[in-house]
Design an enzyme around this catalytic site. Sequence first.
Site, PDB file in Angstrom:
ATOM      1  CG  ASP A 114     -13.082   7.172   0.665  1.00 49.10           C
ATOM      2  OD1 ASP A 114     -13.873   7.705   1.510  1.00 49.10           O
ATOM      3  OD2 ASP A 114     -12.781   6.129   0.897  1.00 49.10           O
ATOM      4  CG  LEU A 155       1.393   1.500  10.050  1.00 46.01           C
ATOM      5  CD1 LEU A 155       1.799   2.399   9.004  1.00 46.01           C
ATOM      6  CD2 LEU A 155       2.030   2.282  11.416  1.00 46.01           C
ATOM      7  CG  ASP A 195      -6.481   5.477   0.617  1.00 47.33           C
ATOM      8  OD1 ASP A 195      -5.593   5.345   0.140  1.00 47.33           O
ATOM      9  OD2 ASP A 195      -7.133   5.319   1.562  1.00 47.33           O
ATOM     10  CG  ASN A 237     -13.554   0.880   4.667  1.00 49.25           C
ATOM     11  OD1 ASN A 237     -13.851   0.347   5.371  1.00 49.25           O
ATOM     12  ND2 ASN A 237     -14.029   1.737   3.733  1.00 49.25           N
ATOM     13  CG  PHE A 238     -10.526  -1.246   0.282  1.00 52.57           C
ATOM     14  CD1 PHE A 238     -11.748  -1.600   0.320  1.00 52.57           C
ATOM     15  CD2 PHE A 238     -10.095   0.235   0.431  1.00 52.57           C
ATOM     16  CE1 PHE A 238     -12.838  -0.651   0.016  1.00 52.57           C
ATOM     17  CE2 PHE A 238     -11.241   1.295   0.247  1.00 52.57           C
ATOM     18  CZ  PHE A 238     -12.458   0.773  -0.242  1.00 52.57           C
ATOM     19  N   GLY A 239      -8.278  -3.701   3.539  1.00 45.52           N
ATOM     20  CA  GLY A 239      -7.300  -4.698   3.991  1.00 45.52           C
ATOM     21  C   GLY A 239      -6.218  -3.823   5.094  1.00 45.52           C
ATOM     22  CD  GLU A 240      -3.643  -7.353   8.382  1.00 43.14           C
ATOM     23  OE1 GLU A 240      -2.543  -7.628   7.764  1.00 43.14           O
ATOM     24  OE2 GLU A 240      -4.258  -8.092   9.045  1.00 43.14           O
ATOM     25  CB  VAL A 241      -2.182   0.174   6.552  1.00 40.48           C
ATOM     26  CG1 VAL A 241      -1.071   1.200   6.329  1.00 40.48           C
ATOM     27  CG2 VAL A 241      -3.241   0.373   5.805  1.00 40.48           C
ATOM     28  CE  LYS A 292      -4.775   1.827   1.832  1.00 43.41           C
ATOM     29  NZ  LYS A 292      -4.877   3.196   1.992  1.00 43.41           N
ATOM     30  NE  ARG A 322     -13.297   6.834   5.278  1.00 45.57           N
ATOM     31  CZ  ARG A 322     -14.200   7.664   5.156  1.00 45.57           C
ATOM     32  NH1 ARG A 322     -14.480   8.308   6.633  1.00 45.57           N
ATOM     33  NH2 ARG A 322     -14.922   7.741   4.266  1.00 45.57           N
ATOM     34  CG  ASN A 323      -9.150   8.067   2.810  1.00 44.52           C
ATOM     35  OD1 ASN A 323      -8.574   7.209   3.229  1.00 44.52           O
ATOM     36  ND2 ASN A 323     -10.408   7.818   2.218  1.00 44.52           N
TER      37      ASN A 323
HETATM   38  P1  ADP Z   1      -9.310   3.777   5.831  1.00 46.48           P
HETATM   39  O1  ADP Z   1     -10.247   2.576   5.108  1.00 46.48           O
HETATM   40  O2  ADP Z   1      -9.720   3.828   7.164  1.00 46.48           O
HETATM   41  O3  ADP Z   1      -9.101   4.899   5.129  1.00 46.48           O
HETATM   42  P2  ADP Z   1      -6.710   2.714   5.348  1.00 46.48           P
HETATM   43  O4  ADP Z   1      -6.609   1.459   4.749  1.00 46.48           O
HETATM   44  O5  ADP Z   1      -6.529   3.685   3.982  1.00 46.48           O
HETATM   45  O6  ADP Z   1      -7.931   2.922   5.945  1.00 46.48           O
HETATM   46  O7  ADP Z   1      -5.862   2.918   6.290  1.00 46.48           O
HETATM   47  C1  ADP Z   1      -5.937   2.380   7.634  1.00 46.48           C
HETATM   48  C2  ADP Z   1      -4.984   2.982   8.597  1.00 46.48           C
HETATM   49  O8  ADP Z   1      -3.477   2.781   8.152  1.00 46.48           O
HETATM   50  C3  ADP Z   1      -4.918   4.509   8.487  1.00 46.48           C
HETATM   51  O9  ADP Z   1      -5.968   5.158   9.360  1.00 46.48           O
HETATM   52  C4  ADP Z   1      -3.791   5.243   8.984  1.00 46.48           C
HETATM   53  O10 ADP Z   1      -3.621   5.080  10.419  1.00 46.48           O
HETATM   54  C5  ADP Z   1      -2.697   4.154   8.565  1.00 46.48           C
HETATM   55  N1  ADP Z   1      -1.967   4.299   7.247  1.00 46.48           N
HETATM   56  C6  ADP Z   1      -2.376   4.030   6.231  1.00 46.48           C
HETATM   57  N2  ADP Z   1      -1.512   4.609   5.095  1.00 46.48           N
HETATM   58  C7  ADP Z   1      -0.389   5.126   5.702  1.00 46.48           C
HETATM   59  C8  ADP Z   1       0.954   5.934   5.740  1.00 46.48           C
HETATM   60  N3  ADP Z   1       1.123   6.052   4.116  1.00 46.48           N
HETATM   61  N4  ADP Z   1       1.570   6.095   6.549  1.00 46.48           N
HETATM   62  C9  ADP Z   1       1.235   5.998   7.723  1.00 46.48           C
HETATM   63  N5  ADP Z   1      -0.127   5.248   8.048  1.00 46.48           N
HETATM   64  C10 ADP Z   1      -0.714   5.225   7.483  1.00 46.48           C
HETATM   65 MG    MG Z   2      -7.962   5.260   3.369  1.00 47.80          MG
END
Ligand code: ADP
Ligand code: MG
Length: 521
Positions: A372, A258, A390, A262-266, A280, A376-377
């Site tokens: 935070d 998705l 987050d 900052n801390f990895g892939e989602v 996450k 984005r959160n």
């Molecule tokens: P960031 O550091 O930008 O906050 P995250 O690691 O929290 O990044 O999330 C990266 C991306 O993954 C988000 O911008 C969002 O598009 C997607 N994402 C994160 N959590 C969810 C979730 N629970 N459901 C759907 N998409 C998500």
């Molecule tokens: Mg986030």
Amino acid sequence: MGKCCSKRQDAQPIGYKKTEIGISSKYSNGGSLDRYTPNPNQVGAQARVDIIRPRPTPSHSQRANRIVVALYKYAARQSTDVSFEKGDRMEVLDDTERDWWKVLHLTTQQEGLIPWNFVAVERSVESEDWFFDDVSRKEAGKLLLVDENPRGTFLVRPSEHTPRGYSLSVKDWEEGRGHHVKHYKIKPLDNGGFYIATNQTFSTLPALVMAYSKNALGLCHVLAKPCPKPQPEMWDLGPELRDKWEMNRNQIQLIRKLGHGNFGEVWYGKWKNQIEVAVKTLKPGTMSSKAFLQEAAIMKQFRHRHLVALYAVCSKEEPIYIVQEYMCNGSLLDFLRTGDGKYMHFEDLIYIAAQVASGMEHLEGKQLIHRDLAARNVLIGEKNKAKICDFGLARVIENDEYCPKQGNKFPLKWTAPEAIVYARFSIKSDVWSFGILLMELFTYGQVPYPGMHGREVIEQVEKGYRMPKPVNHYLPDGVYRLMLQCWDGSPEKRPTFEYLNHYFESFNVTSEIPYLEPPTD
Ligand code: ADP
Ligand code: MG
């Protein structure tokens, strides 16, 4: 400043005790309205400790042997739970557990666990299709205004302002005004009855609804059809995972990436090829698994309809997985910039602001600092439903990337000056960040302080500079003034989230002035 609204009670907060308020003689015997009131012992610094302590067990004998009726369909997910259809009757054998009640299904004769919020005591007011236990005025409006609902679609909800009172929300249509929702106060009588107009009193809520379903009796429209109810939230993936957040990672299928944070892939994935989840994955070394597990235990207990549910974690091996509720429209930031959020109207933006403030009000009440908060959160689901994610994570990040002194990954543009300079994070530094989030929202995802670098922002903000009112986006003066209040140099002068939630909940879009004491609620 407006009058503070009385606190709404959440569906099932932790450390809260159940009290019963009888609403009529018909419902006072086993079918009374269960409401939750805050435990007065749970204040101040105790709050964080209390939420991880097991709840006191309610008296078993009082609550067993009740018959409940299913309000929704439920398909069993593990070997210990029972499937049912809407309308099915079940006998409660044990309701001492928080989310999962043991029942005997009266048709299939199956015995097992069910999610408690899918059922209601037979003949109780909660079992009525028109009764919505946990929606705000704004959410009621959203649910009713769906195109498919005809004029006269209605719901009854507990009043946000009057104890023991309710509100009736009705979809209406008028020439020149189109579809809109009218809200009527249902006031309680001392003898347990109810009324909307003093000349028509009723002994119970169903009697009131029945009367107004036959005849409008002065309402905008006769009550035609109960509003369809959305599925209740679930906080566990299944009964065997309740209060057990460590999960075997082979139960998770990662399907589609998705995004990258900052801390990895989602990832979008499924639990047991069945239930949609977001996973996450944390870059190795991001945090110690011990610290993380402690935090996950706390996060798992923070439940609110505007906070993303943490289902489970896989922390035995790297990378750590955090298994969360999946939100189909991704982050608010992407939604505003490139998703359907681009087409949102001003009133939808206000709706998002109200939801974020509501989730933050919950954290404020429980004394959890987000650290935070940013677009984005915030994640977006169906029908512009917004949830904060987050929360609590920033605290356990060990990596220097999150250290204020290390620069680029630290969210400088979102963080209050006292938090940047003295690491003084508080709910008031979250209020600052909320102000920045509002600017992101009303400018459809513009980077805050456009054209300025982080260091320049700190210097300028310290000297009193604040982002100006945007020229190319619509923003009423009142909302901009509110942002400036969130960015007050003195943390204590910034508004509370309770106030911010009330402000946006009662924001009157048509006249563009928030009316803080609406005639009805
Ligand atoms: P960031 O550091 O930008 O906050 P995250 O690691 O929290 O990044 O999330 C990266 C991306 O993954 C988000 O911008 C969002 O598009 C997607 N994402 C994160 N959590 C969810 C979730 N629970 N459901 C759907 N998409 C998500
Ligand atoms: Mg986030």
